[in-house]
Design a protein around this motif. Sequence first.
Motif, PDB file in Angstrom:
ATOM      1  N   GLU A 143     -41.240 -13.566  -5.429  1.00 26.80           N
ATOM      2  CA  GLU A 143     -39.879 -13.430  -5.951  1.00 26.80           C
ATOM      3  C   GLU A 143     -38.830 -13.907  -4.949  1.00 26.80           C
ATOM      4  N   SER A 144     -39.273 -14.314  -3.759  1.00 21.67           N
ATOM      5  CA  SER A 144     -38.387 -14.862  -2.733  1.00 21.67           C
ATOM      6  C   SER A 144     -39.199 -15.857  -1.914  1.00 21.67           C
ATOM      7  N   ALA A 145     -38.501 -16.702  -1.169  1.00 19.80           N
ATOM      8  CA  ALA A 145     -39.172 -17.714  -0.353  1.00 19.80           C
ATOM      9  C   ALA A 145     -38.329 -18.000   0.879  1.00 19.80           C
ATOM     10  N   PHE A 146     -38.991 -18.535   1.905  1.00 17.01           N
ATOM     11  CA  PHE A 146     -38.253 -18.927   3.107  1.00 17.01           C
ATOM     12  C   PHE A 146     -38.922 -20.109   3.782  1.00 17.01           C
ATOM     13  N   ALA A 147     -38.197 -20.711   4.720  1.00 16.90           N
ATOM     14  CA  ALA A 147     -38.709 -21.806   5.545  1.00 16.90           C
ATOM     15  C   ALA A 147     -38.168 -21.635   6.954  1.00 16.90           C
ATOM     16  N   THR A 150     -37.024 -22.543  22.771  1.00 18.13           N
ATOM     17  CA  THR A 150     -36.340 -23.063  21.596  1.00 18.13           C
ATOM     18  C   THR A 150     -36.094 -21.918  20.623  1.00 18.13           C
ATOM     19  N   THR A 151     -35.263 -22.190  19.648  1.00 15.39           N
ATOM     20  CA  THR A 151     -34.947 -21.187  18.628  1.00 15.39           C
ATOM     21  C   THR A 151     -35.283 -21.756  17.263  1.00 15.39           C
ATOM     22  N   GLN A 152     -35.920 -20.926  16.460  1.00 13.29           N
ATOM     23  CA  GLN A 152     -36.147 -21.309  15.068  1.00 13.29           C
ATOM     24  C   GLN A 152     -35.383 -20.346  14.177  1.00 13.29           C
ATOM     25  N   LEU A 153     -34.973 -20.871  13.045  1.00 17.45           N
ATOM     26  CA  LEU A 153     -34.187 -20.109  12.084  1.00 17.45           C
ATOM     27  C   LEU A 153     -34.964 -20.012  10.776  1.00 17.45           C
ATOM     28  N   ALA A 154     -34.918 -18.854  10.158  1.00 18.68           N
ATOM     29  CA  ALA A 154     -35.543 -18.677   8.842  1.00 18.68           C
ATOM     30  C   ALA A 154     -34.447 -18.750   7.795  1.00 18.68           C
ATOM     31  N   TYR A 155     -34.570 -19.697   6.886  1.00 17.39           N
ATOM     32  CA  TYR A 155     -33.666 -19.824   5.745  1.00 17.39           C
ATOM     33  C   TYR A 155     -34.406 -19.284   4.528  1.00 17.39           C
ATOM     34  N   ALA A 156     -33.764 -18.353   3.806  1.00 13.84           N
ATOM     35  CA  ALA A 156     -34.445 -17.689   2.690  1.00 13.84           C
ATOM     36  C   ALA A 156     -33.691 -17.850   1.376  1.00 13.84           C
ATOM     37  N   TRP A 157     -34.478 -17.858   0.305  1.00 12.55           N
ATOM     38  CA  TRP A 157     -33.958 -17.868  -1.056  1.00 12.55           C
ATOM     39  C   TRP A 157     -34.386 -16.554  -1.691  1.00 12.55           C
ATOM     40  N   GLU A 158     -33.409 -15.719  -1.987  1.00 13.56           N
ATOM     41  CA  GLU A 158     -33.706 -14.441  -2.615  1.00 13.56           C
ATOM     42  C   GLU A 158     -32.649 -14.173  -3.661  1.00 13.56           C
TER      43      GLU A 158
END
Length: 187
Positions: free
Chosen positions: A127-131, A163-171
């Motif tokens: 029901e949600s996703a991220f990258a 380094t830094t990583q970011l999580a982008y989510a669709w909810e």
Amino acid sequence: MVTIRRARPGDADAMARVHLAAWRSTYAGILPEAYLAGLSAERESLDYERGILQRRGGHAGFVAIADGHEAAGDGVVGFITGGLSRRPGIAEGEVETLYLLDDFRDRGVGRRLMRAMASHLASLGAESAFAWVLQDNPARWFYARLGAKLSAREEFTFAGQRTTQLAYAWEPIHTLLTATATTRLPR
């Protein structure tokens, strides 16, 4: 013309070539040059073939095939992989990779690959996703344009540097399905 279809084991070599080309283009000046030069198409190909065959956690891949484009082998000019989240707490589904050859960026191909993955994840019940995306990746705007919200930040050491990583989510995930419902045609 570019078509999207489910990845097959025979696509693994072409996926690895696209992966290396995309990393060397996108991460030049971001990741160490020696690391990028040492990337192995054979190792990546084996990883992609294993993922396609095992399908753990609902894992799937989709490839973008361009008619008459021999440079990527078999016409593969981009691909996406993903499945159920490998890290609970951010989202239920995860876009693990999305890579395109430079000549196929900004032509709607990435959006169509994201649509295929969003549909797949939704069919698994996510029901949600991220990258995850590296903070210095100039293409991170793509996820925001598709309605993703920044949901996590993580620092780690990669290729010998911090380094830094970011999580982008669709909810909910329908945010992504709606954002990818139409694809603009190249001019």
